[in-house]
Motif scaffolding. Structure first.
Motif, PDB file in Angstrom:
ATOM      1  N   ILE A   1       0.993  -1.111   0.093  1.00 44.76           N
ATOM      2  CA  ILE A   1      -0.111   0.115  -0.127  1.00 44.76           C
ATOM      3  C   ILE A   1       0.999   1.263   0.084  1.00 44.76           C
ATOM      4  N   VAL A   2       0.547   2.229  -0.873  1.00 41.49           N
ATOM      5  CA  VAL A   2       1.231   3.588  -0.838  1.00 41.49           C
ATOM      6  C   VAL A   2       0.496   4.751  -0.620  1.00 41.49           C
ATOM      7  N   LEU A   3       0.847   5.557   0.497  1.00 38.35           N
ATOM      8  CA  LEU A   3       0.101   6.552   0.758  1.00 38.35           C
ATOM      9  C   LEU A   3       0.641   7.836   0.627  1.00 38.35           C
ATOM     10  N   GLU A   4      -0.123   8.984   0.955  1.00 35.16           N
ATOM     11  CA  GLU A   4       0.339  10.366   0.895  1.00 35.16           C
ATOM     12  C   GLU A   4      -0.415  11.112   2.042  1.00 35.16           C
ATOM     13  N   PHE A   5       0.207  11.591   2.698  1.00 32.86           N
ATOM     14  CA  PHE A   5      -0.556  12.647   4.006  1.00 32.86           C
ATOM     15  C   PHE A   5       0.073  13.942   3.638  1.00 32.86           C
ATOM     16  N   ILE A   6      -0.733  14.929   4.009  1.00 30.56           N
ATOM     17  CA  ILE A   6      -0.244  16.341   4.172  1.00 30.56           C
ATOM     18  C   ILE A   6      -1.088  16.962   5.353  1.00 30.56           C
TER      19      ILE A   6
ATOM     20  N   VAL B   1       4.427  13.852   3.200  1.00 32.35           N
ATOM     21  CA  VAL B   1       4.935  12.372   3.087  1.00 32.35           C
ATOM     22  C   VAL B   1       4.250  12.170   1.828  1.00 32.35           C
ATOM     23  N   SER B   2       5.038  11.868   0.785  1.00 28.21           N
ATOM     24  CA  SER B   2       4.513  11.539  -0.620  1.00 28.21           C
ATOM     25  C   SER B   2       4.447  10.299  -1.038  1.00 28.21           C
ATOM     26  N   ALA B   3       5.225   9.333  -0.379  1.00 26.96           N
ATOM     27  CA  ALA B   3       5.228   7.728  -0.867  1.00 26.96           C
ATOM     28  C   ALA B   3       5.398   6.767   0.332  1.00 26.96           C
ATOM     29  N   LEU B   4       4.774   6.885   1.308  1.00 26.41           N
ATOM     30  CA  LEU B   4       4.735   6.071   2.533  1.00 26.41           C
ATOM     31  C   LEU B   4       4.186   4.567   1.996  1.00 26.41           C
ATOM     32  N   GLN B   5       5.167   3.556   2.134  1.00 30.05           N
ATOM     33  CA  GLN B   5       4.767   2.366   1.527  1.00 30.05           C
ATOM     34  C   GLN B   5       4.862   1.273   2.920  1.00 30.05           C
TER      35      GLN B   5
END
Length: 194
Positions: free
Chosen positions: A105-110, A123-127
């Motif tokens: 799973i690949v996530l982005e958070f702002i 974080v742009s590509a938390l895996q």
């Protein structure tokens, strides 16, 4: 003795070392957080709601910040995107049928300060990955429990349940584990600079 202790304290503070659970990564004016829009670009229906709930629970349980349910109320708003969720077979039986899968799973958070729109953290590509076992020799049934995606250990003795039901339950559990770990990692990066 006291002088030596003070030197150790100053040395630890100077090298950036800190204990887990300390709030050091966000400005002092941030006292409350809310979870805003989570965009789901995966094919997993409803995963954005699960991710939002998991993040809200993490913020609440850590206790550093007051959790507000309305995104218009928090000092900072956390938004995110589920960029990808992929399954990949990683182990096969003697007939070359997949018996174990990996979920990635690949996530982005702002995190944005609500008052001025300033981005506080990103974080742009938390895996995160997890694996689960499956048996590829399956017979699909139409039981209501299968449709709801719930299965208990006692159900395993019931012959009407099939390997695909077990695989679906294991897949759902693996997604949950991956989301929980991703949210813990994101929180640690956001709040504690770990």
């Amino acid at each position: 003795m006291r002088r030596a202790l003070l030197l150790v304290v100053f040395a630890l503070a100077g090298c950036g070392y800190h204990f887990a659970g300390e709030k050091i990564g966000l400005p002092d004016d941030i006292h409350s957080l809310s979870v805003g829009t989570i965009v789901n670009r995966s094919r997993e229906y409803g995963l954005e709601k699960t991710l939002a709930f998991t993040m809200e629970r993490e913020i609440h349980e850590r206790g550093h910040f007051r959790m507000t349910e309305d995104p218009a109320d928090g000092d900072a708003v956390l938004t995110g995107t589920i960029r990808d969720l992929r399954l990949q077979p990683v182990a096969f039986d003697a007939n070359d049928q997949a018996v174990e899968y990996e979920i990635k799973i690949v996530l982005e958070f702002i995190l944005t300060r609500r008052s001025d729109g300033h981005v506080l953290w990103r974080v742009s590509a938390l895996q995160e990955t997890d694996e689960y076992s499956a048996n590829a020799r399956v017979v699909v049934t139409s039981s209501s429990q299968f449709q709801r995606g719930t299965l208990n250990a006692a159900d395993l003795q019931n012959p009407q349940f099939t390997h695909i039901q077990l695989a679906e339950t294991e897949r759902a559990n693996a997604i949950t584990r991956a989301l929980n770990q991703a949210v813990r990692d994101a929180y640690n990066q956001m709040v504690e600079n770990f």
